[in-house]
Design an enzyme around this catalytic site. Structure first.
Site, PDB file in Angstrom:
ATOM      1  N   THR A  92       0.852  -1.193   0.000  1.00 50.10           N
ATOM      2  CA  THR A  92       0.000   0.000   0.000  1.00 50.10           C
ATOM      3  C   THR A  92       0.891   1.248   0.000  1.00 50.10           C
ATOM      4  O   THR A  92       2.062   1.179   0.367  1.00 50.10           O
ATOM      5  CB  THR A  92      -0.938   0.016   1.236  1.00 50.10           C
ATOM      6  N   GLU A 145      13.379  -5.658   2.384  1.00 50.97           N
ATOM      7  CA  GLU A 145      14.466  -5.174   1.511  1.00 50.97           C
ATOM      8  C   GLU A 145      13.965  -4.083   0.560  1.00 50.97           C
ATOM      9  O   GLU A 145      14.703  -3.132   0.244  1.00 50.97           O
ATOM     10  CB  GLU A 145      15.026  -6.358   0.700  1.00 50.97           C
ATOM     11  N   GLY A 150      15.202   0.133  -3.524  1.00 51.44           N
ATOM     12  CA  GLY A 150      14.566  -0.613  -4.621  1.00 51.44           C
ATOM     13  C   GLY A 150      15.303  -1.903  -4.923  1.00 51.44           C
ATOM     14  O   GLY A 150      15.437  -2.779  -4.065  1.00 51.44           O
ATOM     15  N   ASP A 217      12.125  11.376   2.675  1.00 46.81           N
ATOM     16  CA  ASP A 217      12.176   9.995   2.188  1.00 46.81           C
ATOM     17  C   ASP A 217      13.534   9.362   2.512  1.00 46.81           C
ATOM     18  O   ASP A 217      13.602   8.228   2.997  1.00 46.81           O
ATOM     19  CB  ASP A 217      11.920   9.992   0.673  1.00 46.81           C
ATOM     20  N   LYS A 221      14.410   6.081   5.089  1.00 46.21           N
ATOM     21  CA  LYS A 221      15.224   4.921   4.684  1.00 46.21           C
ATOM     22  C   LYS A 221      16.420   4.763   5.622  1.00 46.21           C
ATOM     23  O   LYS A 221      16.805   3.641   5.978  1.00 46.21           O
ATOM     24  CB  LYS A 221      15.675   5.088   3.232  1.00 46.21           C
ATOM     25  N   GLY A 313      10.976   2.172  -8.958  1.00 53.57           N
ATOM     26  CA  GLY A 313      10.397   1.562 -10.157  1.00 53.57           C
ATOM     27  C   GLY A 313       9.619   0.318  -9.776  1.00 53.57           C
ATOM     28  O   GLY A 313       9.949  -0.356  -8.796  1.00 53.57           O
TER      29      GLY A 313
HETATM   30  N1  HSE Z   1      10.638   8.615  -4.228  1.00 53.55           N
HETATM   31  C1  HSE Z   1      11.575   7.562  -3.997  1.00 53.55           C
HETATM   32  C2  HSE Z   1      12.863   7.862  -4.746  1.00 53.55           C
HETATM   33  C3  HSE Z   1      10.970   6.249  -4.441  1.00 53.55           C
HETATM   34  O1  HSE Z   1      12.864   8.790  -5.565  1.00 53.55           O
HETATM   35  O2  HSE Z   1      13.873   7.232  -4.493  1.00 53.55           O
HETATM   36  C4  HSE Z   1      11.660   5.019  -3.947  1.00 53.55           C
HETATM   37  O3  HSE Z   1      11.597   4.893  -2.551  1.00 53.55           O
END
Ligand code: HSE
Length: 331
Positions: A92, A145, A150, A217, A221, A313
């Site tokens: 989601t 992961e 990604g 973001d 992470k 992606g």
């Molecule tokens: N918005 C994120 C990026 C997507 O540009 O890396 C992947 O987490």
């Protein structure tokens, strides 16, 4: 052969990528002893459920043609609570403020002893330790992961491939949108606002690109890495965050003329978790271009190990989900 009944909860770009990858890798999965049967798919409005296994091609076509996955009026969380299955693939959209429905879904799965593989960063950035504890106490496997980098396998690289090494520190680029915007600003000598639309067209920006350009973001992470790789008990508030919104084309050009790029670098070192734009020499392995991600781990016995790959992606993120599924169920 082990039959694993799975649900895919969330059927946007990543969920659809997972369905495509399961279809294309079905024979391979059977060869390694995994009969993966998707018994439920839910998007935000509808669901498709079949205890004998759904025809994923039909579900994908319906989603493309009609915008919905099926006709069943049952939410993803209800599917998790009421339908017998072993694995929830939780894809989601992320909610970094509250954890959103993804957090409810993970808790609901763990309460039933169901395994979870997810790409959803928000719940982990907010409640990493709590989720880990609930999963452990219910005997569920919990793999994520796909939340960081990604297709770039950083969590499993550190915990499995580099097993035995102590990871001393990590620095890298964990947001493809910012990397793309900074590269394009340099090429076009235009402010970042103009490049945001391009990143959105590529389908890699967050729904609200503020989360990308303000470094939020990347910070989420880093929290996941700080917990998963460094054994910290970190949450978002432990990260110092500066985004790229104050970087000008002139600053990029000056750096360029001196042999540097400006990159949004995330770093975990000692107890410090930090996101900020930094000067990176153009010949440094961190100076990757376009939408790429990169991470450099300093280890005690292997020295520096650097990995780069596509950080966003649909299929790329699905690849990380597939590898987590295989690592749980491979004979
Ligand atoms: N918005 C994120 C990026 C997507 O540009 O890396 C992947 O987490």
């Amino acid at each position: 052969m082990k039959t694993i009944r799975a649900s895919i909860i969330g059927f946007g770009a990543v969920g659809q990528g997972v369905a495509k990858v399961i279809l294309s890798k079905s024979d391979y999965l059977k060869n390694i002893g995994i009969d993966l049967k998707v018994v439920a798919v839910a998007d935000s409005r509808t669901a498709a459920v079949d205890s004998n296994g759904l025809d994923l091609s039909a579900v994908l076509s319906r989603k493309t043609e009609q915008g919905t996955v099926g006709t069943d009026n049952i939410s993803g969380t209800e599917i998790i609570k009421t339908i017998d299955h072993e694995l929830v693939i939780e894809t989601t959209p992320t909610n970094i403020d509250t954890g959103g429905v993804g957090l409810d879904n993970m808790v609901a799965a763990f309460e039933k002893g169901i395994d979870v593989v997810t790409s959803n960063k928000g719940p982990l950035a907010l409640k990493y330790c709590e989720l880990g504890e609930i999963a452990k106490s219910s005997g569920s496997q919990f793999k994520f992961e796909a939340t960081v980098g990604g297709a770039m396998p950083i969590i499993n690289l550190a915990s499995e491939t580099l097993a035995g090494n102590k990871i001393l520190s990590m620095e890298g680029i964990l947001n493809g949108t910012c990397n793309y915007i900074l590269c394009r600003m340099m090429e076009e000598h235009a402010p970042y606002e103009q490049m945001v639309a391009e990143a959105q067209e590529l389908g890699i920006a967050e729904t609200d690109p503020t989360y990308d350009v303000e470094g939020i973001d990347t910070a989420c992470k880093l929290v996941i890495l700080a917990n998963a790789i460094f054994g910290m008990n970190a949450t978002y508030k432990d990260v110092t965050v500066t985004g790229i919104t104050k970087i000008t084309p002139e600053a990029l050009l000056m750096a360029h003329n001196d042999g540097y790029d400006i990159k949004l670098i995330g770093e975990v070192s000692g107890s410090k978790i930090n996101v900020a734009p930094k000067l990176v020499p153009k010949d440094n392995p961190l100076a990757v271009g376009g939408t790429l991600n990169v991470a450099s781990l300093q280890t005690d016995i292997s020295g520096p190990v650097t990995i780069t790959g596509r950080g966003a992606g649909s299929i790329e993120t699905a690849s990380a989900i597939l590898s987590d599924i295989i690592s749980i169920y491979r004979e």
